[in-house]
Scaffold this motif. Structure first.
Motif, PDB file in Angstrom:
ATOM      1  N   GLY A   1      40.903  23.176  -4.249  1.00  0.00           N
ATOM      2  CA  GLY A   1      42.050  23.033  -3.344  1.00  0.00           C
ATOM      3  C   GLY A   1      41.612  22.592  -1.962  1.00  0.00           C
ATOM      4  O   GLY A   1      41.349  21.416  -1.711  1.00  0.00           O
ATOM      5  N   SER A   2      41.494  23.524  -1.046  1.00  0.00           N
ATOM      6  CA  SER A   2      41.137  23.226   0.338  1.00  0.00           C
ATOM      7  C   SER A   2      39.749  22.597   0.439  1.00  0.00           C
ATOM      8  O   SER A   2      38.781  23.090  -0.150  1.00  0.00           O
ATOM      9  N   GLU A   3      39.652  21.514   1.224  1.00  0.00           N
ATOM     10  CA  GLU A   3      38.349  20.885   1.454  1.00  0.00           C
ATOM     11  C   GLU A   3      37.391  21.857   2.143  1.00  0.00           C
ATOM     12  O   GLU A   3      36.204  21.916   1.817  1.00  0.00           O
ATOM     13  N   ALA A   4      37.912  22.620   3.104  1.00  0.00           N
ATOM     14  CA  ALA A   4      37.058  23.562   3.830  1.00  0.00           C
ATOM     15  C   ALA A   4      36.471  24.609   2.887  1.00  0.00           C
ATOM     16  O   ALA A   4      35.270  24.908   2.928  1.00  0.00           O
ATOM     17  N   LEU A   5      37.302  25.166   2.033  1.00  0.00           N
ATOM     18  CA  LEU A   5      36.821  26.160   1.077  1.00  0.00           C
ATOM     19  C   LEU A   5      35.799  25.534   0.131  1.00  0.00           C
ATOM     20  O   LEU A   5      34.738  26.115  -0.138  1.00  0.00           O
ATOM     21  N   ALA A   6      36.101  24.337  -0.377  1.00  0.00           N
ATOM     22  CA  ALA A   6      35.196  23.678  -1.316  1.00  0.00           C
ATOM     23  C   ALA A   6      33.835  23.426  -0.683  1.00  0.00           C
ATOM     24  O   ALA A   6      32.793  23.598  -1.325  1.00  0.00           O
ATOM     25  N   ARG A   7      33.811  23.027   0.584  1.00  0.00           N
ATOM     26  CA  ARG A   7      32.537  22.771   1.256  1.00  0.00           C
ATOM     27  C   ARG A   7      31.736  24.056   1.433  1.00  0.00           C
ATOM     28  O   ARG A   7      30.514  24.066   1.279  1.00  0.00           O
ATOM     29  N   LEU A   8      32.416  25.127   1.749  1.00  0.00           N
ATOM     30  CA  LEU A   8      31.727  26.414   1.911  1.00  0.00           C
ATOM     31  C   LEU A   8      31.160  26.905   0.582  1.00  0.00           C
ATOM     32  O   LEU A   8      30.064  27.471   0.530  1.00  0.00           O
ATOM     33  N   VAL A   9      31.906  26.682  -0.493  1.00  0.00           N
ATOM     34  CA  VAL A   9      31.397  27.046  -1.824  1.00  0.00           C
ATOM     35  C   VAL A   9      30.199  26.166  -2.165  1.00  0.00           C
ATOM     36  O   VAL A   9      29.165  26.651  -2.650  1.00  0.00           O
ATOM     37  N   SER A  10      30.317  24.871  -1.896  1.00  0.00           N
ATOM     38  CA  SER A  10      29.248  23.930  -2.205  1.00  0.00           C
ATOM     39  C   SER A  10      27.965  24.303  -1.483  1.00  0.00           C
ATOM     40  O   SER A  10      26.860  24.156  -2.023  1.00  0.00           O
ATOM     41  N   ARG A  11      28.086  24.807  -0.242  1.00  0.00           N
ATOM     42  CA  ARG A  11      26.906  25.189   0.530  1.00  0.00           C
ATOM     43  C   ARG A  11      26.106  26.296  -0.155  1.00  0.00           C
ATOM     44  O   ARG A  11      24.888  26.391   0.013  1.00  0.00           O
ATOM     45  N   GLN A  12      26.779  27.112  -0.957  1.00  0.00           N
ATOM     46  CA  GLN A  12      26.111  28.227  -1.625  1.00  0.00           C
ATOM     47  C   GLN A  12      25.359  27.813  -2.893  1.00  0.00           C
ATOM     48  O   GLN A  12      24.446  28.512  -3.338  1.00  0.00           O
ATOM     49  N   LEU A  13      25.771  26.690  -3.479  1.00  0.00           N
ATOM     50  CA  LEU A  13      25.268  26.360  -4.818  1.00  0.00           C
ATOM     51  C   LEU A  13      23.754  26.180  -4.914  1.00  0.00           C
ATOM     52  O   LEU A  13      23.140  26.664  -5.878  1.00  0.00           O
ATOM     53  N   PRO A  14      23.078  25.506  -3.947  1.00  0.00           N
ATOM     54  CA  PRO A  14      21.628  25.370  -4.083  1.00  0.00           C
ATOM     55  C   PRO A  14      20.906  26.719  -4.163  1.00  0.00           C
ATOM     56  O   PRO A  14      19.993  26.891  -4.982  1.00  0.00           O
ATOM     57  N   ASP A  15      21.307  27.665  -3.339  1.00  0.00           N
ATOM     58  CA  ASP A  15      20.669  28.983  -3.376  1.00  0.00           C
ATOM     59  C   ASP A  15      21.004  29.744  -4.656  1.00  0.00           C
ATOM     60  O   ASP A  15      20.219  30.582  -5.110  1.00  0.00           O
ATOM     61  N   MET A  16      22.144  29.419  -5.250  1.00  0.00           N
ATOM     62  CA  MET A  16      22.554  30.087  -6.490  1.00  0.00           C
ATOM     63  C   MET A  16      21.873  29.482  -7.717  1.00  0.00           C
ATOM     64  O   MET A  16      21.891  30.077  -8.791  1.00  0.00           O
ATOM     65  N   GLY A  17      21.309  28.287  -7.566  1.00  0.00           N
ATOM     66  CA  GLY A  17      20.667  27.636  -8.707  1.00  0.00           C
ATOM     67  C   GLY A  17      21.623  26.854  -9.572  1.00  0.00           C
ATOM     68  O   GLY A  17      21.486  26.820 -10.796  1.00  0.00           O
ATOM     69  N   LEU A  18      22.601  26.179  -8.936  1.00  0.00           N
ATOM     70  CA  LEU A  18      23.545  25.325  -9.664  1.00  0.00           C
ATOM     71  C   LEU A  18      23.648  23.997  -8.942  1.00  0.00           C
ATOM     72  O   LEU A  18      23.867  23.952  -7.724  1.00  0.00           O
ATOM     73  N   ILE A  19      23.481  22.915  -9.689  1.00  0.00           N
ATOM     74  CA  ILE A  19      23.646  21.568  -9.137  1.00  0.00           C
ATOM     75  C   ILE A  19      24.944  21.003  -9.708  1.00  0.00           C
ATOM     76  O   ILE A  19      25.067  20.805 -10.922  1.00  0.00           O
ATOM     77  N   ALA A  20      25.925  20.779  -8.842  1.00  0.00           N
ATOM     78  CA  ALA A  20      27.231  20.249  -9.255  1.00  0.00           C
ATOM     79  C   ALA A  20      27.768  19.378  -8.138  1.00  0.00           C
ATOM     80  O   ALA A  20      27.420  19.564  -6.967  1.00  0.00           O
TER      81      ALA A  20
END
Length: 430
Positions: free
Chosen positions: A350-369
């Motif tokens: 949905g929200s671009e802001a939310l999506a960017r904040l989620v995306s920022r977490q992915l490298p540390d979580m071990g997910l490439i998407a």
């Protein structure tokens, strides 16, 4: 991105600085998830770096390798053998001396596979989409196009004519209205109707039979882009054209090798030798680009051959099993996914802001998407486009969903702290 597409100012070099300032601000805060590079083969788990050089390692749902052909040992062996025999470069345009024995065989294989008389190769899928439109449509002609058609198709249309009419996504009735209006005023010039068999952002498909019947009724030509489903969908790999019973019946079929066939390159399949030869000499990306390398043509040919074997059927079964499992687990975790089952599983943020904040977490979580945001999709409809491979394991899928959910929860907390308005919480998270 759209804000910087048309920069103002007399100095062409100076006026691009605003984009870099905006981009770099996102980069500095870990909010620029684009332009990453792999450190090894694009396998189901791989190492990569972001464009600032930061290391990433995790389960990989960001590569377009639906049947895992890029690491197929038979494909790799063919590539090595052809390089030894032919070298690494075609060294010429297909209109001159760029063709090889392998490219000729590949053209014949594609034509046979799609039950079309002819097929012509292009150096990339993008070039094929752009080139088939620019090669055939002239300034007095008309283009009626699905509003969500790929950028290569839009750019080809814009380069060919100003007479472009967009119909709402997959709305056959609206396509008919445009054809009626055009033919009521112009019976002398051509019309090309442009759509895709599988739209990669929404994972949905049009009624191809209805569109072809419309084109036949109004003297128009239908062009269908099959980049995302050919080879990997359907019991025989013929994609949605095959599944809808339209093999050999669509006027023009354009596709890419970069999703399923383990290589760059593209093609256009057509119904006559006359069309084939015209595209060779009047489609600029074909005429004025070097042809596919011998290695590319040979590996794609081998991929087509594998797709027609029991091994190919098994790869498609594994891919579909993975797709259904990923979609099911995402929904169970509280996410919303788009469209019908395909190798593209888009997860709504949905929200671009939310999506960017989620995306920022992915490298540390071990997910490439891959994050997809406006203007690639409508504003407020940001999403992650997870691209599934046949070689993904059940553990890969479990890890991806678990890590995305954790990243979402962290990103949502940050989002709510920054912006008090209600976000879009997961059902599972309450």
């Amino acid at each position: 991105m759209r804000d910087y597409r048309y920069p103002r100012g007399a100095d062409l070099e100076k006026r691009v600085e605003g984009f870099f300032k905006w981009q770099n601000l996102r980069r500095q805060h870990g909010l620029w998830p684009f332009s990453r590079s792999t450190e090894e083969s694009p396998s189901t788990v791989c190492a990569a770096r972001d464009d600032a050089g930061g290391k990433i390692h995790g389960v990989n749902f960001a590569s377009q390798d639906y049947l895992s052909m890029s690491t197929n040992p038979v494909i790799k062996k063919v590539a090595q053998e052809v390089i030894e025999e032919f070298g690494v470069h075609s060294a010429g345009s297909a209109a001159l001396l760029g063709n090889t024995h392998h490219s000729r065989l590949l053209e014949k294989k594609i034509a046979e596979f799609l039950q079309m008389p002819e097929a012509i190769l292009f150096p990339t899928g993008w070039a094929a989409g752009y080139g088939v439109i620019k090669g055939l449509v002239r300034s007095t002609d008309h283009i009626v196009m699905d509003a969500l058609a790929h950028t290569c198709l839009q750019e080809g249309a814009n380069a060919a004519t100003r007479n472009i009419y967009l119909f709402r996504h997959n709305m056959v009735a609206e396509c008919r209205k445009w054809l009626e209006k055009i033919r009521a005023k112009d019976t002398e010039n051509g019309i090309m109707v442009v759509t895709e068999s599988l739209f990669s952002m929404d994972s949905d498909t049009p009624d191809l039979r209805a569109l072809q019947e419309l084109c036949d009724a109004f003297g128009a030509t239908l062009m269908v882009d099959v980049a995302h489903d050919l080879g990997n969908l359907g019991h025989d790999g013929r994609g949605l054209i095959g599944m809808q019973g339209m093999l050999g019946k669509v006027d023009l079929v354009m596709g890419s090798f970069s999703k399923t066939f383990g290589s760059n390159g593209g093609f256009v399949a057509c119904k006559s030798r006359e069309m084939y030869e015209y595209l060779r000499f009047y489609s600029p990306p074909c005429t004025f680009s070097n042809a596919l390398s011998p290695m590319q043509a040979a590996t794609v040919l081998k991929a087509f051959e594998i797709i027609e074997t029991p091994e190919g059927a098994e790869l498609r079964n594994r891919l579909l099993t993975n797709v259904l499992s990923l979609r099911k687990q995402l929904v169970e975790a509280g996410f919303e996914v788009y469209g019908d089952p395909s190798a593209i599983v888009c997860v709504r943020m949905g929200s671009e802001a939310l999506a960017r904040l989620v995306s920022r977490q992915l490298p540390d979580m071990g997910l490439i998407a891959n994050l997809v945001e406006f203007p690639a999709v409508p504003k407020g409809q940001a999403r992650f486009r997870m691209q599934v491979m046949a070689n993904h394991t059940p553990q890969n899928i479990h890890d991806a969903v678990s890590r995305l959910k954790t990243a979402y929860e962290v990103g949502l907390a940050e989002f709510q702290a920054i912006e008090e308005p209600e976000a879009e919480p997961l059902r599972a998270a309450g």
